[in-house]
Design an enzyme around this catalytic site. Structure first.
Site, short mmCIF file in Angstrom:
data_model
loop_
_atom_site.label_atom_id
_atom_site.label_comp_id
_atom_site.label_asym_id
_atom_site.label_seq_id
_atom_site.Cartn_x
_atom_site.Cartn_y
_atom_site.Cartn_z
N CYS A 50 0.81 -1.22 0.00
CA CYS A 50 0.00 0.00 0.00
C CYS A 50 0.84 1.27 0.00
O CYS A 50 0.35 2.34 -0.38
CB CYS A 50 -0.93 0.00 1.21
SG CYS A 50 -2.20 -1.30 1.14
N ALA A 51 2.08 1.20 0.41
CA ALA A 51 2.95 2.38 0.41
C ALA A 51 3.56 2.65 -0.96
O ALA A 51 4.19 3.70 -1.17
CB ALA A 51 4.08 2.20 1.44
#
Length: 360
Positions: free
Chosen positions: A144-145
């Site tokens: 997700c980063a």
């Protein structure tokens, strides 16, 4: 300050209602998970209405090997990348003129939901007329980063090469990782949350010859943060059947205690205060994650409304999700000198922050 000159996102072909996904999950897990009806409320309480998948919902009724899943990943990640890159380079909402692929100097390809060597960017180059001298920078494992990290690394590249143009391409096919024989709570939460998507941004150095039609975000600076001994917070367990999601229930509390000091420190370094923040471009990891952002950074629901809208209509697509949020901010009329903060968190456990300033 390198600028984000254009952006586009891609909508995979199968749009599914959350209620339908919940019903199939219930059928697959019936009599396999204790108190299933109570746990299935995560589908109703997550503020997600629709998600987009690269395969039809019925595909999940049958077992699929890791090899089969990964073959589909390679094929569709390549296809979606080509489409979203073309849309970004031809997006005259932002660009005065379309840009030819052979003008691109580097491509940063971000993904975590499949495995490919050579990486997907090499396969994409067979479908678009890029220069054979283009630099390839694949990033894997940031989850997700990844979207925020890709923009950060493009900033670093353009600071070193101010005349050049970089594409950041994020593709995640989370639906292919769903495990119908994994009866863990993490898998159930993942089934309620994750979706498929692709996004592309064009980042240009200060001296690159690219004109835009409206104020676009310039990147002032970036910051990264890592938490020691946190491998079990978020990620994959890789097994014979494929990628099994690891998703700790402690994520919202970690954000509440860990993210605030990181952002405070970053703002202090940039001689800014959070009160000067006009736009908060947050990766919507989930309903509780957005609430944790609001609590720890003292934000209003209005400041996270676009992130909530993306979560409601798309779910969590991992790395590209924050770029769907950024696209909506860029499509609105923004005053010059508006300050924005793009933030995403992912496996590691880690955070990536990108400070933006809207200008010509």
């Amino acid at each position: 300050m390198p600028k984000i000159a254009s952006i586009s996102t891609y909508k995979p072909p199968y749009t599914l209602d959350q209620t339908n996904i919940e019903q199939l999950t219930k059928e697959l897990f019936q009599d396999k998970i204790a108190q299933l009806d109570r746990l299935l409320k995560v589908f109703e309480n997550g503020d997600i209405e629709t998600r987009n998948f690269c395969v039809p919902l019925e595909w999940h009724r049958t077992d699929h090997t890791f090899e089969e899943r990964n073959d589909i990943y390679i094929d569709l990640a390549t296809k979606y990348s080509v489409e979203v890159i073309q849309a970004c380079l031809q997006n005259t909402v932002f660009l005065q003129n379309a840009i030819d692929p052979n003008e691109i100097d580097a491509i940063i390809f971000v993904s975590t939901t499949g495995i490919s060597t050579p990486s997907i960017d090499a396969r994409v180059m067979n479908h678009l007329p890029f220069s054979d001298r283009m630099k390839r920078i694949p990033l894997w494992g940031l989850g997700c980063a990844g979207g925020a990290a890709g923009v950060s690394r493009a900033f670093d590249y353009c600071k070193a090469h101010p005349t050049e143009k970089v594409l950041v391409v994020c593709v995640e096919l989370c639906s292919l990782t769903f495990q119908p024989n994994d009866f863990s709570k993490s898998n159930l939460i993942g089934a309620s949350l994750f979706a498929d998507g692709a996004a592309c941004v064009l980042v240009c150095g200060d001296e690159a010859n690219v004109s835009t039609k409206r104020p676009v975000p310039h990147i002032i600076n970036t910051a990264s943060k890592w938490m020691p001994d946190s491998e079990n917070v978020m990620g994959w367990d890789i097994k014979n059947s494929g990628l099994h999601v690891v998703f700790s229930k402690s994520i919202p509390s970690i954000i509440s205690s860990w993210l605030g000091p990181f952002i405070d420190e970053f703002f202090t370094e940039q001689q800014l205060t959070k009160e000067q923040l006009d736009h908060f471009v947050a990766h919507p990891g989930g309903k509780k994650v957005l609430k944790a952002y609001e609590d720890t950074l003292h934000l209003t629901e209005d400041q996270t409304s676009i992130s909530r809208d993306v979560l409601r209509n798309h779910g969590n697509m991992s790395s590209p999700t924050v770029l769907y949020v950024l696209e909506q901010f860029m499509q609105t009329e923004n005053k010059k000198e508006a300050i924005g903060l793009l933030v995403a968190l992912g496996p590691g456990f880690c955070g990536e922050a990108v400070l933006l300033n809207w200008g010509d």
